[in-house]
Write a protein that holds these residues in place. Structure first.
Motif, PDB file in Angstrom:
ATOM      1  N   ASP A 106      53.302 -34.520 -15.370  1.00  0.00           N
ATOM      2  CA  ASP A 106      51.984 -33.606 -14.745  1.00  0.00           C
ATOM      3  C   ASP A 106      51.866 -32.078 -15.243  1.00  0.00           C
ATOM      4  N   SER A 107      53.173 -31.568 -15.300  1.00  0.00           N
ATOM      5  CA  SER A 107      53.231 -30.262 -15.394  1.00  0.00           C
ATOM      6  C   SER A 107      53.128 -29.563 -16.746  1.00  0.00           C
ATOM      7  N   VAL A 108      53.751 -30.589 -17.583  1.00  0.00           N
ATOM      8  CA  VAL A 108      53.731 -29.996 -18.989  1.00  0.00           C
ATOM      9  C   VAL A 108      52.399 -29.897 -19.781  1.00  0.00           C
ATOM     10  N   GLU A 109      52.128 -28.664 -20.459  1.00  0.00           N
ATOM     11  CA  GLU A 109      50.679 -28.501 -21.211  1.00  0.00           C
ATOM     12  C   GLU A 109      50.922 -29.303 -22.571  1.00  0.00           C
ATOM     13  N   TRP A 110      50.591 -30.497 -22.230  1.00  0.00           N
ATOM     14  CA  TRP A 110      51.115 -31.247 -23.563  1.00  0.00           C
ATOM     15  C   TRP A 110      49.795 -31.086 -24.676  1.00  0.00           C
ATOM     16  N   SER A 111      48.666 -30.493 -24.285  1.00  0.00           N
ATOM     17  CA  SER A 111      47.863 -30.426 -25.153  1.00  0.00           C
ATOM     18  C   SER A 111      48.144 -29.171 -26.236  1.00  0.00           C
ATOM     19  N   LYS A 112      48.934 -28.308 -25.894  1.00  0.00           N
ATOM     20  CA  LYS A 112      49.543 -27.410 -26.864  1.00  0.00           C
ATOM     21  C   LYS A 112      50.391 -28.031 -27.586  1.00  0.00           C
ATOM     22  N   TRP A 113      51.095 -29.086 -27.593  1.00  0.00           N
ATOM     23  CA  TRP A 113      52.298 -29.864 -28.202  1.00  0.00           C
ATOM     24  C   TRP A 113      51.607 -30.018 -29.983  1.00  0.00           C
ATOM     25  N   HIS A 114      52.556 -29.774 -30.679  1.00  0.00           N
ATOM     26  CA  HIS A 114      52.128 -30.278 -32.178  1.00  0.00           C
ATOM     27  C   HIS A 114      53.211 -31.033 -32.703  1.00  0.00           C
ATOM     28  N   ILE A 115      53.143 -32.220 -32.963  1.00  0.00           N
ATOM     29  CA  ILE A 115      54.518 -33.060 -33.375  1.00  0.00           C
ATOM     30  C   ILE A 115      54.577 -33.353 -34.701  1.00  0.00           C
ATOM     31  N   PHE A 116      55.891 -33.038 -35.050  1.00  0.00           N
ATOM     32  CA  PHE A 116      56.134 -33.373 -36.481  1.00  0.00           C
ATOM     33  C   PHE A 116      57.628 -34.326 -36.546  1.00  0.00           C
ATOM     34  N   TRP A 117      58.065 -34.598 -37.829  1.00  0.00           N
ATOM     35  CA  TRP A 117      59.235 -35.468 -37.903  1.00  0.00           C
ATOM     36  C   TRP A 117      59.827 -34.645 -38.849  1.00  0.00           C
ATOM     37  N   VAL A 118      61.188 -34.478 -38.245  1.00  0.00           N
ATOM     38  CA  VAL A 118      62.425 -33.961 -39.389  1.00  0.00           C
ATOM     39  C   VAL A 118      62.865 -34.918 -40.417  1.00  0.00           C
ATOM     40  N   ASP A 119      62.624 -36.125 -40.234  1.00  0.00           N
ATOM     41  CA  ASP A 119      62.449 -37.224 -41.283  1.00  0.00           C
ATOM     42  C   ASP A 119      61.891 -38.529 -40.990  1.00  0.00           C
ATOM     43  N   GLU A 120      61.407 -39.328 -41.818  1.00  0.00           N
ATOM     44  CA  GLU A 120      60.718 -40.567 -41.809  1.00  0.00           C
ATOM     45  C   GLU A 120      60.885 -41.404 -42.748  1.00  0.00           C
ATOM     46  N   ARG A 121      60.838 -42.429 -42.559  1.00  0.00           N
ATOM     47  CA  ARG A 121      61.188 -43.677 -43.353  1.00  0.00           C
ATOM     48  C   ARG A 121      59.845 -44.017 -44.276  1.00  0.00           C
ATOM     49  N   VAL A 122      59.853 -44.553 -45.414  1.00  0.00           N
ATOM     50  CA  VAL A 122      58.694 -44.543 -46.433  1.00  0.00           C
ATOM     51  C   VAL A 122      58.271 -46.036 -46.019  1.00  0.00           C
ATOM     52  N   VAL A 123      57.900 -46.448 -44.841  1.00  0.00           N
ATOM     53  CA  VAL A 123      57.352 -47.800 -44.673  1.00  0.00           C
ATOM     54  C   VAL A 123      56.175 -47.484 -43.988  1.00  0.00           C
ATOM     55  N   PRO A 124      55.333 -48.702 -43.738  1.00  0.00           N
ATOM     56  CA  PRO A 124      54.061 -48.522 -42.840  1.00  0.00           C
ATOM     57  C   PRO A 124      54.157 -47.851 -41.463  1.00  0.00           C
ATOM     58  N   LYS A 125      53.147 -47.385 -40.996  1.00  0.00           N
ATOM     59  CA  LYS A 125      53.483 -46.853 -39.643  1.00  0.00           C
ATOM     60  C   LYS A 125      53.598 -47.843 -38.734  1.00  0.00           C
ATOM     61  N   ASP A 126      53.196 -49.218 -38.813  1.00  0.00           N
ATOM     62  CA  ASP A 126      53.450 -50.220 -37.816  1.00  0.00           C
ATOM     63  C   ASP A 126      54.731 -50.986 -38.186  1.00  0.00           C
ATOM     64  N   HIS A 127      55.616 -50.392 -39.133  1.00  0.00           N
ATOM     65  CA  HIS A 127      57.032 -51.040 -39.453  1.00  0.00           C
ATOM     66  C   HIS A 127      57.864 -50.871 -38.391  1.00  0.00           C
ATOM     67  N   GLU A 128      58.831 -51.824 -38.293  1.00  0.00           N
ATOM     68  CA  GLU A 128      60.005 -51.746 -37.072  1.00  0.00           C
ATOM     69  C   GLU A 128      60.929 -50.409 -37.581  1.00  0.00           C
ATOM     70  N   ASP A 129      60.865 -49.944 -38.853  1.00  0.00           N
ATOM     71  CA  ASP A 129      61.703 -48.804 -39.235  1.00  0.00           C
ATOM     72  C   ASP A 129      61.131 -47.496 -39.054  1.00  0.00           C
ATOM     73  N   SER A 130      59.803 -47.611 -38.853  1.00  0.00           N
ATOM     74  CA  SER A 130      59.074 -46.298 -38.856  1.00  0.00           C
ATOM     75  C   SER A 130      59.293 -45.417 -37.758  1.00  0.00           C
ATOM     76  N   ASN A 131      59.805 -44.065 -38.014  1.00  0.00           N
ATOM     77  CA  ASN A 131      60.020 -43.264 -36.861  1.00  0.00           C
ATOM     78  C   ASN A 131      58.759 -42.854 -36.093  1.00  0.00           C
ATOM     79  N   TYR A 132      57.569 -43.012 -36.864  1.00  0.00           N
ATOM     80  CA  TYR A 132      56.410 -42.494 -36.143  1.00  0.00           C
ATOM     81  C   TYR A 132      56.330 -43.779 -35.001  1.00  0.00           C
ATOM     82  N   LYS A 133      56.499 -45.123 -35.343  1.00  0.00           N
ATOM     83  CA  LYS A 133      56.160 -46.034 -34.574  1.00  0.00           C
ATOM     84  C   LYS A 133      56.996 -45.789 -33.219  1.00  0.00           C
ATOM     85  N   LEU A 134      58.322 -45.605 -33.560  1.00  0.00           N
ATOM     86  CA  LEU A 134      59.460 -45.690 -32.563  1.00  0.00           C
ATOM     87  C   LEU A 134      59.076 -44.464 -31.538  1.00  0.00           C
ATOM     88  N   ALA A 135      58.554 -43.345 -32.006  1.00  0.00           N
ATOM     89  CA  ALA A 135      58.107 -42.240 -31.101  1.00  0.00           C
ATOM     90  C   ALA A 135      56.763 -42.664 -30.503  1.00  0.00           C
TER      91      ALA A 135
END
Ligand SMILES: O=C1O[C@H](COP(=O)(O)O)[C@@H](O)[C@H](O)[C@H]1O
Length: 257
Positions: A67-96
């Motif tokens: 409730d207290s974190v100002e989430w609207s200010k957050w911008h999210i990036f990945w330090v690394d990502e696997r080259v797979v579709p975003k809905d793939h089990e190996d995707s760091n995006y999907k995990l996050a």
């Protein structure tokens, strides 16, 4: 929690009695930084890793932070990502997304996933172009010292071999010093095709949290923080930010120190 005294370059090293205690402290550290930076700027730029890190952010999903974190200010990036579709089990995006992003109110437009329709090379170029645009529009700061992007917070995990991001021991990519984002097609850890931030970008960060738990990582932690004299540095030993480096270790990860 015990704090271990090390040389300044190795950062602030904290050892927690349990993984649970580590997650409590990591949430407070992240929320405090979010608070401080949200008061100063329009954007709080946060870089995630894949792997266990997402689970270790779980306390941010609970009161008071949810409730207290100002989430609207957050911008999210990945330090690394696997080259797979975003809905793939190996995707760091999907995990996050499944474990964190879907549970907080960060605007969808502030979440910068890779273009999963491209090749590894294309996805790395595309992500670098995206970062350059966000530097131009002042969403991401630029390091005056290095000319590389300067993220507010990088949350890094580490593999048992001492790899960070998708920068693996003995791989030539650890020496890349021009590109912001590069690609690998022969990752020793599956899946083989990934994109990754380079060390100049990682090391231009304002804050890096290196978060490591479990006995499997104890050897690499000892190499990084003990008195190891090895001449071939593990990637984790090359993490040396312009700003602050803070280690979050549980007692198993610190057991060889
Ligand atoms: O493959 C990767 O591994 C590292 C470490 O992951 P962990 O499962 O040992 O915590 C992770 O930091 C990186 O982002 C990921 O792509």
């Amino acid at each position: 929690m015990a704090e271990i005294a090390t040389e300044k370059a190795k950062g602030k090293v904290q050892v927690f009695d349990s993984e649970e205690a580590l997650t409590v402290s990591l949430a407070k550290y992240t929320a405090d930084l979010s608070d401080k930076i949200s008061k100063q700027k329009a954007a709080f730029t946060v870089v995630l890793s894949g792997g266990s890190l997402i689970e270790w952010l779980r306390k941010l999903l609970e009161p008071p932070y949810i409730d207290s974190v100002e989430w609207s200010k957050w911008h999210i990036f990945w330090v690394d990502e696997r080259v797979v579709p975003k809905d793939h089990e190996d995707s760091n995006y999907k995990l996050a997304y499944d474990g964190f992003l879907s549970k907080v109110s960060i605007p969808a437009g502030n979440v910068y996933a890779i273009n999963d329709a491209l090749s590894a090379e294309g996805a790395a170029d595309d992500y670098e172009t995206c970062l350059k645009h966000l530097v131009q529009t002042s969403t991401i700061d630029l390091s005056q010292a290095t000319g590389f992007p300067k993220f507010d917070l990088m949350l890094l995990g580490m593999g048992p071999d001492g790899h960070v991001a998708s920068l693996f021991p003995g791989h030539p990519l650890v020496q890349e010093n021009k590109k912001w984002v590069t690609f690998i097609k022969d990752s020793p850890k599956p899946p083989p095709e990934r994109i990754t931030f380079t060390f100049p970008v990682i090391n231009s960060s304002a804050n890096i949290a290196l978060v490591v738990a479990g006995a499997g990582e104890a050897h690499a932690v000892n190499v990084a923080l003990g008195n190891s004299q090895n001449s071939d540095l593990l990637p984790v030993q090359m993490v040396s930010p312009e700003g602050e480096l803070t280690w979050f270790l549980d007692k198993e990860a610190a057991s060889e120190l």
